[in-house]
Enzyme design. Sequence first.
Site, short mmCIF file in Angstrom:
data_model
loop_
_atom_site.label_atom_id
_atom_site.label_comp_id
_atom_site.label_asym_id
_atom_site.label_seq_id
_atom_site.Cartn_x
_atom_site.Cartn_y
_atom_site.Cartn_z
N LYS A 191 0.87 -1.29 0.02
CA LYS A 191 -0.04 0.09 0.08
C LYS A 191 0.86 1.39 0.11
CE LYS A 191 -1.69 1.76 4.03
NZ LYS A 191 -1.61 3.13 4.03
N ASN A 192 1.74 1.43 0.95
CA ASN A 192 2.73 2.58 1.30
C ASN A 192 3.68 2.76 -0.16
OD1 ASN A 192 1.10 3.09 3.14
ND2 ASN A 192 2.80 2.48 4.82
N CYS A 204 -6.74 13.37 12.66
CA CYS A 204 -6.65 12.12 12.67
C CYS A 204 -6.72 11.09 13.86
CB CYS A 204 -4.94 12.14 11.93
SG CYS A 204 -4.37 10.34 12.05
N ARG A 239 -0.39 14.76 12.79
CA ARG A 239 0.02 14.21 11.25
C ARG A 239 0.12 15.85 10.54
NH1 ARG A 239 -2.17 8.80 9.13
NH2 ARG A 239 0.04 8.45 8.11
N ASP A 256 3.93 0.86 12.27
CA ASP A 256 2.45 0.41 11.75
C ASP A 256 2.52 -1.01 12.38
OD1 ASP A 256 1.94 2.65 10.48
OD2 ASP A 256 2.44 1.74 8.38
N ARG A 262 -9.08 -0.52 4.16
CA ARG A 262 -8.32 0.57 3.43
C ARG A 262 -6.77 0.07 3.20
NH1 ARG A 262 -9.07 6.46 6.08
NH2 ARG A 262 -8.16 6.87 4.29
C1 UD1 Z 1 3.97 6.90 6.39
C2 UD1 Z 1 3.18 5.91 6.18
C3 UD1 Z 1 2.38 5.30 7.47
C4 UD1 Z 1 3.69 5.15 8.63
C5 UD1 Z 1 4.57 6.37 8.59
C6 UD1 Z 1 5.79 6.22 9.60
C7 UD1 Z 1 2.31 6.24 4.07
C8 UD1 Z 1 1.12 6.25 3.09
N1 UD1 Z 1 2.15 6.11 5.21
O1 UD1 Z 1 3.15 7.96 6.99
O2 UD1 Z 1 1.68 4.17 7.39
O3 UD1 Z 1 3.07 4.91 9.80
O4 UD1 Z 1 5.21 6.65 7.34
O5 UD1 Z 1 6.40 4.99 9.10
O6 UD1 Z 1 3.29 5.59 3.61
N2 UD1 Z 1 5.59 14.88 10.72
C9 UD1 Z 1 5.68 16.34 11.03
N3 UD1 Z 1 5.60 17.03 10.09
C10 UD1 Z 1 5.38 16.79 8.66
C11 UD1 Z 1 5.22 15.29 8.46
C12 UD1 Z 1 5.42 14.33 9.27
O7 UD1 Z 1 5.83 16.56 12.18
O8 UD1 Z 1 5.32 17.51 8.06
C13 UD1 Z 1 5.49 13.78 12.00
C14 UD1 Z 1 4.44 13.19 12.05
O9 UD1 Z 1 3.43 13.71 12.59
C15 UD1 Z 1 4.96 11.83 12.78
C16 UD1 Z 1 6.39 11.60 12.16
O10 UD1 Z 1 6.79 12.92 11.46
O11 UD1 Z 1 4.93 12.14 14.27
C17 UD1 Z 1 6.39 10.63 11.04
O12 UD1 Z 1 5.49 10.90 9.90
P1 UD1 Z 1 5.79 10.57 8.30
O13 UD1 Z 1 6.98 9.63 8.53
O14 UD1 Z 1 5.54 11.81 7.57
O15 UD1 Z 1 4.49 9.59 8.14
P2 UD1 Z 1 3.79 9.44 6.70
O16 UD1 Z 1 4.36 9.89 5.77
O17 UD1 Z 1 2.25 10.34 7.24
#
Ligand code: UD1
Length: 415
Positions: free
Chosen positions: A22-23, A116, A121, A304, A396
């Site tokens: 998925k990711n 969320c 996020r 995850d 999902r």
């Molecule tokens: C992706 C995965 C999700 C997984 C996560 C962490 C997909 C579709 N989803 O989510 O399944 O759980 O990686 O491995 O690939 N953060 C900020 N600011 C930002 C972006 C992130 O503070 O602009 C923080 C988030 O709140 C969180 C951490 O960084 O605490 C990790 O988030 P991130 O690695 O971005 O996860 P996703 O890409 O949303």
Amino acid sequence: MSSYIIEGGNKLQGETYVSGSKNASLPIMAATVLNKGISKLYNVPEIHDTQMMIEILKNLGCKVIKRSNKIVIDTSNVKNFEIPENLMHEMRSSVILAGAILGRYKKAVFSYPGGCDIGARPIDLHLKGFEKLGIATEKNYGKIICKADEITAAEINLDFPSVGATENCILAAVLAEGTTKIINAAMEPEIVDLQNFLNRMGAKIEGAGSNIIKIEGVKKLNSVSYNIMPDRIEAGTLLCSAAITGGNITLKKANAKDIAPVLDKLSETGCVIQLEADSINLKAPKRLKSVNIRTMPYPGFPTDMQSIIAANMCIASGTSIIAENIFENRFKYTGELQKMGAKIRIAGNTAIIKGIRKLYASRVIATDLRGGASLVLAGLAAKGKTQIDNVGYILRGYEKLDKKLNSLGAKMELK
Ligand code: UD1
């Protein structure tokens, strides 16, 4: 929303396979927008999130043909630069389209992905990355308007190795002028898959899988076919399903390297793991042993998988301490496991799980995708009938979960 009814207490045995990731599928589907032409993607899981991505791509003007796990995306007539708000709310990861639309058209409009179930996020790191690349970002009544005359290569230092921000910066930089460097990049295998797909299209990216990624801008991309990598979280979930029931299963089309930290932990619980070229066999002990876990960015233990392994620990011998270091609100599901008799105490970002002999079948509610999956595992282990409501969350991200588990001896139906 529909429910799963699980008649628990059966040991899982036999062989099944891992679906496409998925990711990895979501950013790669988004990345097709960078090229004017046709991309053929294989091994895309048939799940709600990939269907939502198809809807968004169609809304942008792409033609999409889906036949089972093959998707053909024709991006020749993209005419829309705005991701509709309702679709953005349906799927938070739709934000990943912003980088691709920007890369090709130098403008994109989207909205905040919304509140969320596992944490706030935010997308500040995505926007900071865009700004470094010379893209102006303006917030207007919940909409984010991004524009650039030219996207210019830059050095982007991420404050945290965010998966989404790393992917968005790569996508925005592929067609930029000059060489972009992302420092403190996320190292997840799905980013390597994105790099491989983009490079096949003609991009010049290196370093994915390490914490520094270099993207040398190119002028043009080509139409390609690509096979999506196996889903490492689904693989981990299926192995943990066998472990919690005291079972013995073989997973085909699995990549053990990508889930090494999960396999290590399962070994610590007493499971015997055997690896072959593209398959993993797990034989569970009579009773699992407790383990301590800290979730970390890759190559650490994946967030995850946190709820999934926690379900196993509910009936392990001893007390487990599980620290969640990525998302601030990822223990909601523990309240549901408690309804099934689990002894879990939450202290800040830590769950303390005192293993008990058995869980009790009950009626519970899925609170999010992976939390919902942990309830499925608990239901498989608990004798009697467990009903899990709100399984839309689980659908999902898991392809044919009920069919795969039933093929291993579970008794589970979707109602
Ligand atoms: C992706 C995965 C999700 C997984 C996560 C962490 C997909 C579709 N989803 O989510 O399944 O759980 O990686 O491995 O690939 N953060 C900020 N600011 C930002 C972006 C992130 O503070 O602009 C923080 C988030 O709140 C969180 C951490 O960084 O605490 C990790 O988030 P991130 O690695 O971005 O996860 P996703 O890409 O949303």
